[in-house]
Design a protein around this motif. Structure first.
Motif, PDB file in Angstrom:
ATOM      1  N   SER A  22       0.829  -1.191   0.000  1.00  0.00           N
ATOM      2  CA  SER A  22       0.000   0.000   0.000  1.00  0.00           C
ATOM      3  C   SER A  22       0.868   1.246   0.000  1.00  0.00           C
ATOM      4  CB  SER A  22      -0.920   0.005   1.215  1.00  0.00           C
ATOM      5  OG  SER A  22      -0.154   0.063   2.391  1.00  0.00           O
ATOM      6  N   LEU A  23       0.498   2.183  -0.834  1.00  0.00           N
ATOM      7  CA  LEU A  23       1.164   3.475  -0.859  1.00  0.00           C
ATOM      8  C   LEU A  23       0.186   4.531  -0.373  1.00  0.00           C
ATOM      9  CD1 LEU A  23       3.073   3.546  -4.260  1.00  0.00           C
ATOM     10  CD2 LEU A  23       4.051   3.596  -1.982  1.00  0.00           C
ATOM     11  N   ASN A  27      -1.754  10.719  -5.549  1.00  0.00           N
ATOM     12  CA  ASN A  27      -1.700  10.695  -7.007  1.00  0.00           C
ATOM     13  C   ASN A  27      -0.644   9.709  -7.478  1.00  0.00           C
ATOM     14  OD1 ASN A  27      -3.556  12.915  -7.393  1.00  0.00           O
ATOM     15  ND2 ASN A  27      -1.969  14.187  -6.470  1.00  0.00           N
ATOM     16  N   PRO A  28      -0.716   9.301  -8.758  1.00  0.00           N
ATOM     17  CA  PRO A  28       0.362   8.480  -9.290  1.00  0.00           C
ATOM     18  C   PRO A  28       1.687   9.227  -9.121  1.00  0.00           C
ATOM     19  CG  PRO A  28      -1.476   8.560 -10.813  1.00  0.00           C
ATOM     20  CD  PRO A  28      -1.775   9.557  -9.720  1.00  0.00           C
ATOM     21  N   VAL A  29       2.761   8.476  -8.932  1.00  0.00           N
ATOM     22  CA  VAL A  29       4.032   9.117  -8.626  1.00  0.00           C
ATOM     23  C   VAL A  29       5.041   8.881  -9.726  1.00  0.00           C
ATOM     24  CG1 VAL A  29       3.730   9.021  -6.138  1.00  0.00           C
ATOM     25  CG2 VAL A  29       4.759   7.095  -7.304  1.00  0.00           C
ATOM     26  N   SER A  30       5.946   9.839  -9.880  1.00  0.00           N
ATOM     27  CA  SER A  30       7.049   9.688 -10.822  1.00  0.00           C
ATOM     28  C   SER A  30       8.215   9.028 -10.101  1.00  0.00           C
ATOM     29  CB  SER A  30       7.474  11.068 -11.337  1.00  0.00           C
ATOM     30  OG  SER A  30       8.062  11.811 -10.282  1.00  0.00           O
ATOM     31  N   ALA A  31       9.227   8.621 -10.851  1.00  0.00           N
ATOM     32  CA  ALA A  31      10.416   8.022 -10.249  1.00  0.00           C
ATOM     33  C   ALA A  31      11.053   8.987  -9.268  1.00  0.00           C
ATOM     34  CB  ALA A  31      11.402   7.606 -11.332  1.00  0.00           C
ATOM     35  N   LEU A  97       4.895   7.735   2.735  1.00  0.00           N
ATOM     36  CA  LEU A  97       5.229   6.494   3.414  1.00  0.00           C
ATOM     37  C   LEU A  97       4.578   5.336   2.674  1.00  0.00           C
ATOM     38  CD1 LEU A  97       4.625   7.560   7.123  1.00  0.00           C
ATOM     39  CD2 LEU A  97       6.823   7.260   5.991  1.00  0.00           C
ATOM     40  N   CYS A  98       5.282   4.230   2.614  1.00  0.00           N
ATOM     41  CA  CYS A  98       4.748   3.010   2.025  1.00  0.00           C
ATOM     42  C   CYS A  98       4.821   1.923   3.077  1.00  0.00           C
ATOM     43  CB  CYS A  98       5.561   2.613   0.802  1.00  0.00           C
ATOM     44  SG  CYS A  98       5.112   0.989   0.134  1.00  0.00           S
ATOM     45  N   LEU A  99       3.711   1.287   3.361  1.00  0.00           N
ATOM     46  CA  LEU A  99       3.646   0.182   4.309  1.00  0.00           C
ATOM     47  C   LEU A  99       3.313  -1.089   3.530  1.00  0.00           C
ATOM     48  CD1 LEU A  99       3.572  -0.808   7.276  1.00  0.00           C
ATOM     49  CD2 LEU A  99       1.120  -0.318   7.236  1.00  0.00           C
ATOM     50  N   PHE A 100       4.155  -2.084   3.680  1.00  0.00           N
ATOM     51  CA  PHE A 100       3.911  -3.336   2.950  1.00  0.00           C
ATOM     52  C   PHE A 100       4.359  -4.494   3.808  1.00  0.00           C
ATOM     53  CE2 PHE A 100       8.301  -2.495   2.225  1.00  0.00           C
ATOM     54  CZ  PHE A 100       8.909  -3.712   2.023  1.00  0.00           C
ATOM     55  N   VAL A 115      -1.091  -1.039  -4.559  1.00  0.00           N
ATOM     56  CA  VAL A 115      -0.246  -1.557  -5.632  1.00  0.00           C
ATOM     57  C   VAL A 115      -0.176  -3.061  -5.427  1.00  0.00           C
ATOM     58  CG1 VAL A 115       2.028  -1.505  -6.688  1.00  0.00           C
ATOM     59  CG2 VAL A 115       1.104   0.574  -5.619  1.00  0.00           C
ATOM     60  N   GLY A 116      -0.429  -3.817  -6.453  1.00  0.00           N
ATOM     61  CA  GLY A 116      -0.356  -5.259  -6.283  1.00  0.00           C
ATOM     62  C   GLY A 116      -1.484  -5.915  -7.053  1.00  0.00           C
TER      63      GLY A 116
END
Length: 197
Positions: A22-23, A27-31, A97-100, A115-116
């Motif tokens: 999960s992000l 919004n969608p993110v760039s590199a 933050l990204c929690l996975f 995401v997934g």
């Protein structure tokens, strides 16, 4: 552990959901944006865990490969492993933050960008085999104390089933709950089946 604990899966307890990264971004993110994200995980083998001081696991490998594909340098050491509840609260409260790996549920659906998926998962309740516990319906769970990790999907699903909060005994990680189960401080444990094994 497997010879002392058996799985009890009643019709109402066989809850299938999808394990996802999960992000918490709107919004969608760039590199370039991805390089600003801090990654948080927990000890949740075989998906994410520490071994001899190194972060390892299926989800960690997938994350690093995805970042490489986006030309964002990343190593397993860039991921912070911490107790689930701390990471979960942090990602709810802060940006970038990204929690996975995170189980996707109706309650969590609008809290994150997902995401997934990585894989399917089953949340079950477990007990010591010697107890001979049989669960026929969710109501039967109200006859037992149940260990769960704070803010984990196991706790959330028990609450959705109407299990009294006074019967849910919380811990910080799976090892703490297993110790409670082995010491008979709880009779059941709500957790993801594969990780529990």
């Amino acid at each position: 552990m497997s010879n002392k604990i058996k799985f009890i899966i009643g019709d109402l307890l066989f809850l299938s959901s999808v394990l996802l990264i999960s992000l918490f971004l709107l919004n969608p993110v760039s590199a370039n944006d991805l390089s600003k994200v801090k990654f948080i995980s927990e000890v949740y083998p075989p998906y994410n865990y520490e071994d001899a001081g190194a972060n390892k696991g299926i989800a960690i490998d997938l994350l690093i490969a995805a970042m490489k594909q986006q030309s964002v340098p990343m190593s397993a050491g860039d991921i912070k492993i911490q107790p689930w509840a701390r990471g979960y609260r942090a990602v709810l409260d802060g940006p970038n933050l990204c929690l996975f790996s995170t189980t996707r549920t109706a309650e969590r659906e609008n809290q994150f960008k997902w995401v997934g998926p990585i894989s399917k998962t089953r949340v079950v309740v477990l007990s010591k085999k010697s107890r001979g516990i049989k669960i026929g319906s969710a109501a039967d769970l109200n006859n037992y104390t149940i260990g769960a990790i704070r803010d984990d999907v196991g706790e959330q699903l028990l609450k959705e089933l109407g299990i009294s909060a006074s019967l849910i005994k919380l811990g910080t990680d799976a090892n703490a709950i297993v110790k409670k189960l082995q010491a008979d401080r709880v009779q059941l444990w709500a957790y993801e089946e594969n990780v529990a094994r």
